[in-house]
Write a protein that holds these residues in place. Structure first.
Motif, PDB file in Angstrom:
ATOM      1  N   VAL A 100      16.635  -2.064  -1.287  1.00  0.00           N
ATOM      2  CA  VAL A 100      16.011  -2.690  -2.464  1.00  0.00           C
ATOM      3  C   VAL A 100      14.570  -2.992  -2.057  1.00  0.00           C
ATOM      4  O   VAL A 100      14.175  -4.142  -1.864  1.00  0.00           O
ATOM      5  CB  VAL A 100      16.750  -3.962  -2.891  1.00  0.00           C
ATOM      6  CG1 VAL A 100      16.266  -4.411  -4.266  1.00  0.00           C
ATOM      7  CG2 VAL A 100      18.253  -3.763  -2.903  1.00  0.00           C
ATOM      8  N   ASP A 101      13.790  -1.924  -1.887  1.00  0.00           N
ATOM      9  CA  ASP A 101      12.443  -2.088  -1.331  1.00  0.00           C
ATOM     10  C   ASP A 101      11.388  -1.324  -2.116  1.00  0.00           C
ATOM     11  O   ASP A 101      10.323  -0.994  -1.608  1.00  0.00           O
ATOM     12  CB  ASP A 101      12.409  -1.657   0.141  1.00  0.00           C
ATOM     13  CG  ASP A 101      12.766  -0.184   0.335  1.00  0.00           C
ATOM     14  OD1 ASP A 101      13.034   0.511  -0.664  1.00  0.00           O
ATOM     15  OD2 ASP A 101      12.761   0.281   1.496  1.00  0.00           O
ATOM     16  N   GLY A 102      11.710  -1.014  -3.391  1.00  0.00           N
ATOM     17  CA  GLY A 102      10.743  -0.292  -4.200  1.00  0.00           C
ATOM     18  C   GLY A 102      10.469   1.124  -3.719  1.00  0.00           C
ATOM     19  O   GLY A 102       9.422   1.693  -4.013  1.00  0.00           O
ATOM     20  N   GLY A 103      11.418   1.689  -2.974  1.00  0.00           N
ATOM     21  CA  GLY A 103      11.243   3.052  -2.458  1.00  0.00           C
ATOM     22  C   GLY A 103      10.453   3.143  -1.178  1.00  0.00           C
ATOM     23  O   GLY A 103      10.171   4.249  -0.705  1.00  0.00           O
TER      24      GLY A 103
ATOM     25  N   LYS B 154       0.816  -1.214   0.000  1.00  0.00           N
ATOM     26  CA  LYS B 154       0.000   0.000   0.000  1.00  0.00           C
ATOM     27  C   LYS B 154       0.848   1.261   0.000  1.00  0.00           C
ATOM     28  O   LYS B 154       0.536   2.232  -0.703  1.00  0.00           O
ATOM     29  CB  LYS B 154      -0.927  -0.007   1.218  1.00  0.00           C
ATOM     30  CG  LYS B 154      -1.866   1.188   1.285  1.00  0.00           C
ATOM     31  CD  LYS B 154      -2.783   1.085   2.496  1.00  0.00           C
ATOM     32  CE  LYS B 154      -3.718   2.282   2.583  1.00  0.00           C
ATOM     33  NZ  LYS B 154      -4.618   2.182   3.763  1.00  0.00           N
ATOM     34  N   ARG B 155       1.969   1.256   0.748  1.00  0.00           N
ATOM     35  CA  ARG B 155       2.761   2.469   0.949  1.00  0.00           C
ATOM     36  C   ARG B 155       3.853   2.671  -0.090  1.00  0.00           C
ATOM     37  O   ARG B 155       4.272   3.792  -0.325  1.00  0.00           O
ATOM     38  CB  ARG B 155       3.376   2.448   2.349  1.00  0.00           C
ATOM     39  CG  ARG B 155       2.362   2.582   3.469  1.00  0.00           C
ATOM     40  CD  ARG B 155       3.021   2.455   4.838  1.00  0.00           C
ATOM     41  NE  ARG B 155       4.105   3.426   4.989  1.00  0.00           N
ATOM     42  CZ  ARG B 155       5.356   3.098   5.304  1.00  0.00           C
ATOM     43  NH1 ARG B 155       5.692   1.839   5.475  1.00  0.00           N
ATOM     44  NH2 ARG B 155       6.274   4.038   5.438  1.00  0.00           N
ATOM     45  N   SER B 156       4.359   1.607  -0.685  1.00  0.00           N
ATOM     46  CA  SER B 156       5.483   1.762  -1.606  1.00  0.00           C
ATOM     47  C   SER B 156       5.052   2.477  -2.883  1.00  0.00           C
ATOM     48  O   SER B 156       3.906   2.340  -3.316  1.00  0.00           O
ATOM     49  CB  SER B 156       6.085   0.402  -1.947  1.00  0.00           C
ATOM     50  OG  SER B 156       5.163  -0.387  -2.670  1.00  0.00           O
ATOM     51  N   PRO B 157       5.929   3.248  -3.503  1.00  0.00           N
ATOM     52  CA  PRO B 157       5.568   4.017  -4.700  1.00  0.00           C
ATOM     53  C   PRO B 157       4.983   3.175  -5.829  1.00  0.00           C
ATOM     54  O   PRO B 157       4.058   3.604  -6.519  1.00  0.00           O
ATOM     55  CB  PRO B 157       6.900   4.654  -5.116  1.00  0.00           C
ATOM     56  CG  PRO B 157       7.636   4.831  -3.835  1.00  0.00           C
ATOM     57  CD  PRO B 157       7.296   3.610  -3.023  1.00  0.00           C
ATOM     58  N   ALA B 158       5.509   1.966  -6.028  1.00  0.00           N
ATOM     59  CA  ALA B 158       5.016   1.118  -7.123  1.00  0.00           C
ATOM     60  C   ALA B 158       3.887   0.204  -6.681  1.00  0.00           C
ATOM     61  O   ALA B 158       3.326  -0.542  -7.490  1.00  0.00           O
ATOM     62  CB  ALA B 158       6.159   0.275  -7.689  1.00  0.00           C
ATOM     63  N   HIS B 159       3.543   0.246  -5.390  1.00  0.00           N
ATOM     64  CA  HIS B 159       2.468  -0.589  -4.825  1.00  0.00           C
ATOM     65  C   HIS B 159       2.668  -2.068  -5.129  1.00  0.00           C
ATOM     66  O   HIS B 159       1.759  -2.775  -5.550  1.00  0.00           O
ATOM     67  CB  HIS B 159       1.096  -0.119  -5.329  1.00  0.00           C
ATOM     68  CG  HIS B 159       0.803   1.304  -4.996  1.00  0.00           C
ATOM     69  ND1 HIS B 159       0.729   1.770  -3.697  1.00  0.00           N
ATOM     70  CD2 HIS B 159       0.602   2.395  -5.794  1.00  0.00           C
ATOM     71  CE1 HIS B 159       0.477   3.070  -3.708  1.00  0.00           C
ATOM     72  NE2 HIS B 159       0.403   3.474  -4.968  1.00  0.00           N
ATOM     73  N   ARG B 160       3.889  -2.521  -4.894  1.00  0.00           N
ATOM     74  CA  ARG B 160       4.193  -3.940  -5.063  1.00  0.00           C
ATOM     75  C   ARG B 160       5.410  -4.293  -4.219  1.00  0.00           C
ATOM     76  O   ARG B 160       6.133  -3.403  -3.753  1.00  0.00           O
ATOM     77  CB  ARG B 160       4.489  -4.274  -6.524  1.00  0.00           C
ATOM     78  CG  ARG B 160       5.800  -3.679  -7.075  1.00  0.00           C
ATOM     79  CD  ARG B 160       6.131  -4.222  -8.447  1.00  0.00           C
ATOM     80  NE  ARG B 160       7.386  -3.730  -8.977  1.00  0.00           N
ATOM     81  CZ  ARG B 160       8.582  -4.282  -8.742  1.00  0.00           C
ATOM     82  NH1 ARG B 160       8.655  -5.361  -7.963  1.00  0.00           N
ATOM     83  NH2 ARG B 160       9.680  -3.786  -9.271  1.00  0.00           N
ATOM     84  N   LEU B 161       5.625  -5.570  -4.010  1.00  0.00           N
ATOM     85  CA  LEU B 161       6.831  -6.030  -3.344  1.00  0.00           C
ATOM     86  C   LEU B 161       7.941  -6.218  -4.370  1.00  0.00           C
ATOM     87  O   LEU B 161       7.680  -6.453  -5.550  1.00  0.00           O
ATOM     88  CB  LEU B 161       6.577  -7.368  -2.637  1.00  0.00           C
ATOM     89  CG  LEU B 161       5.490  -7.414  -1.568  1.00  0.00           C
ATOM     90  CD1 LEU B 161       5.397  -8.828  -1.011  1.00  0.00           C
ATOM     91  CD2 LEU B 161       5.762  -6.409  -0.449  1.00  0.00           C
ATOM     92  N   VAL B 162       9.177  -6.110  -3.942  1.00  0.00           N
ATOM     93  CA  VAL B 162      10.285  -6.517  -4.798  1.00  0.00           C
ATOM     94  C   VAL B 162      10.367  -8.045  -4.736  1.00  0.00           C
ATOM     95  O   VAL B 162       9.730  -8.680  -3.893  1.00  0.00           O
ATOM     96  CB  VAL B 162      11.626  -5.898  -4.348  1.00  0.00           C
ATOM     97  CG1 VAL B 162      11.557  -4.383  -4.423  1.00  0.00           C
ATOM     98  CG2 VAL B 162      11.998  -6.343  -2.936  1.00  0.00           C
TER      99      VAL B 162
END
Length: 275
Positions: free
Chosen positions: A267-270, A232-240
């Motif tokens: 390495v956490d998608g921001g 929900k919070r990461s910029p790409a809305h996905r897990l790495v």
């Protein structure tokens, strides 16, 4: 073609960037510690490093885990497949002695192990037992120091030491509990090792992936809640995924990161940039 990448990447790719990179790690030899199964971060790193040309030594914890790890070691054509329980006296020394006898030198170490007793991991930090805290530090942090000590004389032409951390080392993350202080210590350890070993051209990094559905992570209470919040919070809305972590590790091990050391690499998608 990067066959290992295709086996572990969850999404098909029209163009695989790894295939273009080619054999950038040809001639490099490294130790991978922490492969438990095909979902392990350590396996994602091992698969990428091997696909880019590195020769690998892979460890397994014990006879129970061997049957899960051995097929993966065979798949990536590991040159050495060795037992390693970091709590067993003399076990680590045997691993590095074997590497020295077989290869004579070492270019990199990937340290991807962590442990805390379940009752301490699921409880408040203030309630953590002394023995539980000591064991968590011993396995998750001090073992990295030991590996650096044994690797140093084998890294005759320089090298790199990498360990795996998590954002819970920087900020309070619900349910991460005692592993927060332990990973904070691990990141500080990476900085101090980098300072001490820099003159020998040995670079040290802590890699901090976002939450990944690994066997180790399954021990964290309400882990699904943590994953949902990250998406929900990461910029790409996905897990790495573990392949993405592996690509970054390949960059750090390769010459492209020669001007970097002591850093925590996210390495956490921001995710760590979002309040």
């Amino acid at each position: 073609m990067d066959e290992q990448a295709l086996k572990i990447d969850p999404l098909p790719k029209v163009w695989d960037p790894d295939a273009r990179i080619g054999q950038m790690l040809e001639g490099k030899r490294g130790l991978i510690v922490g492969v438990a199964n095909a979902d392990s971060i350590a396996y994602g790193c091992a698969a990428k490093l091997r696909a880019f040309g590195a020769e690998l030594a892979v460890t397994y914890l014990n006879e129970k885990s061997k049957r899960f790890v051995e097929p993966l070691a065979e798949q990536i054509e590991a040159s050495l497949f060795l037992p390693l329980d970091v709590e067993e006296p003399g076990a680590m020394e045997k691993v590095f002695k074997r590497i020295g006898e077989t290869w004579g030198e070492l270019d990199f170490v990937i340290h991807s192990i962590a442990f805390a007793p379940r009752e301490d991991l699921h409880g408040r930090v203030v309630d953590c037992s002394k023995d539980g805290f000591a064991q968590a530090m011993r396995v998750s942090c001090y073992s990295f120091i030991e590996m650096a000590r044994y690797a140093e004389p084998l890294m005759k032409n320089g090298g790199s030491l990498l360990t795996m951390s998590y954002y819970g080392a920087d900020k309070v993350v619900n349910h991460y509990n005692v592993m927060g202080p332990v990973k904070s210590a691990l990141q500080a350890t990476a900085r101090y090792l980098a300072a001490e070993l820099g003159e020998k051209n040995i670079r040290v990094y802590a890699v901090s992936p976002g939450p990944l559905k690994t066997r180790a992570a399954s021990g964290i209470a309400d882990f699904d809640e943590l994953v949902d919040a990250a998406v929900k919070r990461s910029p790409a809305h996905r897990l790495v995924d573990i392949a993405e972590v592996g690509r970054v590790v390949a960059f750090l091990v390769g010459g492209g990161a020669s001007g970097m050391t002591g850093d925590t690499i996210y390495v956490d998608g921001g995710l760590h940039n979002v309040a």
